[in-house]
Design a protein around this motif. Structure first.
Motif, mmCIF file in Angstrom:
data_model
loop_
_atom_site.group_PDB
_atom_site.id
_atom_site.type_symbol
_atom_site.label_atom_id
_atom_site.label_comp_id
_atom_site.label_asym_id
_atom_site.label_seq_id
_atom_site.Cartn_x
_atom_site.Cartn_y
_atom_site.Cartn_z
ATOM 1 N N ILE A 155 -2.983 8.094 -68.762
ATOM 2 C CA ILE A 155 -2.171 6.894 -68.511
ATOM 3 C C ILE A 155 -1.602 6.928 -67.100
ATOM 4 O O ILE A 155 -1.637 5.921 -66.381
ATOM 5 N N LEU A 156 -1.091 8.084 -66.672
ATOM 6 C CA LEU A 156 -0.565 8.197 -65.311
ATOM 7 C C LEU A 156 -1.658 7.943 -64.289
ATOM 8 O O LEU A 156 -1.411 7.322 -63.244
ATOM 9 N N GLY A 157 -2.866 8.383 -64.570
ATOM 10 C CA GLY A 157 -3.981 8.130 -63.673
ATOM 11 C C GLY A 157 -4.294 6.652 -63.549
ATOM 12 O O GLY A 157 -4.721 6.183 -62.502
ATOM 13 N N MET A 185 -2.253 19.194 -80.935
ATOM 14 C CA MET A 185 -1.540 17.926 -80.744
ATOM 15 C C MET A 185 -0.888 17.870 -79.369
ATOM 16 O O MET A 185 -0.887 16.824 -78.715
ATOM 17 N N SER A 186 -0.345 18.988 -78.924
ATOM 18 C CA SER A 186 0.281 19.042 -77.609
ATOM 19 C C SER A 186 -0.735 18.759 -76.506
ATOM 20 O O SER A 186 -0.473 17.978 -75.582
ATOM 21 N N VAL A 187 -1.892 19.382 -76.599
ATOM 22 C CA VAL A 187 -2.936 19.163 -75.596
ATOM 23 C C VAL A 187 -3.415 17.710 -75.625
ATOM 24 O O VAL A 187 -3.602 17.079 -74.576
ATOM 25 N N ALA A 188 -3.581 17.155 -76.804
ATOM 26 C CA ALA A 188 -3.992 15.755 -76.912
ATOM 27 C C ALA A 188 -2.948 14.830 -76.303
ATOM 28 O O ALA A 188 -3.284 13.888 -75.569
ATOM 29 N N ASP A 189 -1.681 15.097 -76.564
ATOM 30 C CA ASP A 189 -0.602 14.276 -76.022
ATOM 31 C C ASP A 189 -0.566 14.353 -74.496
ATOM 32 O O ASP A 189 -0.438 13.337 -73.816
ATOM 33 N N VAL A 190 -0.693 15.559 -73.953
ATOM 34 C CA VAL A 190 -0.696 15.715 -72.493
ATOM 35 C C VAL A 190 -1.902 15.005 -71.889
ATOM 36 O O VAL A 190 -1.784 14.331 -70.864
ATOM 37 N N ALA A 191 -3.064 15.135 -72.512
ATOM 38 C CA ALA A 191 -4.266 14.484 -71.992
ATOM 39 C C ALA A 191 -4.098 12.969 -71.942
ATOM 40 O O ALA A 191 -4.466 12.325 -70.951
ATOM 41 N N ALA A 248 6.590 6.561 -69.345
ATOM 42 C CA ALA A 248 5.452 6.140 -70.155
ATOM 43 C C ALA A 248 5.330 7.182 -71.257
ATOM 44 O O ALA A 248 5.038 8.337 -70.993
ATOM 45 N N VAL A 249 5.602 6.795 -72.497
ATOM 46 C CA VAL A 249 5.667 7.781 -73.580
ATOM 47 C C VAL A 249 4.704 7.462 -74.706
ATOM 48 O O VAL A 249 4.300 6.326 -74.909
ATOM 49 N N THR A 250 4.347 8.508 -75.439
ATOM 50 C CA THR A 250 3.546 8.346 -76.643
ATOM 51 C C THR A 250 4.465 7.851 -77.755
ATOM 52 O O THR A 250 5.500 8.457 -78.025
ATOM 53 N N THR A 251 4.089 6.767 -78.391
ATOM 54 C CA THR A 251 4.917 6.253 -79.483
ATOM 55 C C THR A 251 4.380 6.673 -80.845
ATOM 56 O O THR A 251 5.116 6.698 -81.819
ATOM 57 N N SER A 252 3.093 7.009 -80.894
ATOM 58 C CA SER A 252 2.513 7.443 -82.159
ATOM 59 C C SER A 252 1.251 8.249 -81.871
ATOM 60 O O SER A 252 0.449 7.877 -81.018
#
Length: 88
Positions: A65-67, A54-60, A75-79
């Motif tokens: 998004i930053l790209g 999950m951590s790797v997916a969130d970072v990816a 810019a955050v993951t909400t779900s």
């Protein structure tokens, strides 16, 4: 406004020095990150733990998004949800 791979790497190193994820590629259309999995991140039987995945997916997703929109720190993951259908 997009962010380059170098800009994203510098931002991640500055803001998330604890992250074990490595930014491999960043473009306007997506991103690739990698993460070396150590013994302490495995479950019995050699399965990568769910929190690591999950951590790797969130970072990816964050890097992608930053790209696309540029360096926007809030810019955050909400779900984020994952269903494991078989052992990773």
């Amino acid at each position: 406004m997009t962010a380059t791979k170098e800009e994203v790497i510098a931002f991640m190193k500055s803001e998330f020095p604890q992250s074990k994820c490595v930014v491999e590629a960043v473009s306007n259309d997506g991103a690739t990150v990698s993460h070396h999995v150590g013994q302490d991140e495995l479950r019995p039987g050699g399965t990568v733990s769910g929190p690591v995945l999950m951590s790797v997916a969130d970072v990816a997703l964050y890097v992608a998004i930053l790209g696309k929109i540029g360096i926007v720190p809030l810019a955050v993951t909400t779900s984020l949800n994952i269903n494991f259908l078989r052992k990773p």
